[in-house]
Design a protein around this motif. Structure first.
Motif: not given
Length: 113
Positions: A16-42
Motif C-alpha cells: 500500500v505504501a509503495a502504491a501510494e508513493k508510485t501514485k504520487a510519483g506518477v502524478e508528479e511525473a504527469a504534472a512535469k510532463t504536462k508542464e514540459g509539453v506546454m512549454y515546448m508548445g509555447e
C-alpha cells in the motif's frame, strides 16, 4: 499462524505504501510532463510566429525590389520607344517642328497638316 498473519499484514502495508508513493510519483511525473509539453508548445508557437513575420517581411522587401526594377525597366523601355519613334520620323524625312502646336499648344489638333 499469527506470525504468518503479521508478516502478510506488514507486506500488505508495504505494498500500500509503495502504491501510494508510485501514485504520487506518477502524478508528479504527469504534472512535469504536462508542464514540459506546454512549454515546448509555447516556444514552438513563438518560433512559428517569428518565422511567419520574417517570411512576410522578406516577401515585402522582395516585392519592393521587384517593383522598383519593373518601374525602372518600364521607364527605360518607354524612353527607348520614344527615341525609336523619333529616329523613324527623322529617317522618313518628317520634320517634327512642322507638326508641333497641335493640341498641346491649344490648337485644334491637326493644324499644320
Amino acid at each position: 499462524m499469527d506470525v504468518l498473519m503479521k508478516g502478510f499484514s506488514m507486506a500488505k502495508e508495504g505494498v500500500v505504501a509503495a502504491a501510494e508513493k508510485t501514485k504520487a510519483g506518477v502524478e508528479e511525473a504527469a504534472a512535469k510532463t504536462k508542464e514540459g509539453v506546454m512549454y515546448m508548445g509555447e516556444k514552438t508557437k513563438q518560433g512559428v510566429a517569428g518565422g511567419v513575420n520574417l517570411v512576410s517581411n522578406r516577401t515585402t522587401d522582395q516585392a519592393g525590389i521587384v517593383g522598383d526594377g519593373t518601374v525602372a525597366a518600364a521607364n527605360d523601355l518607354s524612353g527607348q520607344t520614344v527615341q525609336g519613334v523619333e529616329n523613324v520620323a527623322a529617317g522618313s524625312g518628317l520634320n517634327p517642328a512642322e507638326y508641333q502646336g497641335g493640341m498641346e499648344q491649344g490648337g485644334e489638333g491637326g493644324e499644320g497638316y
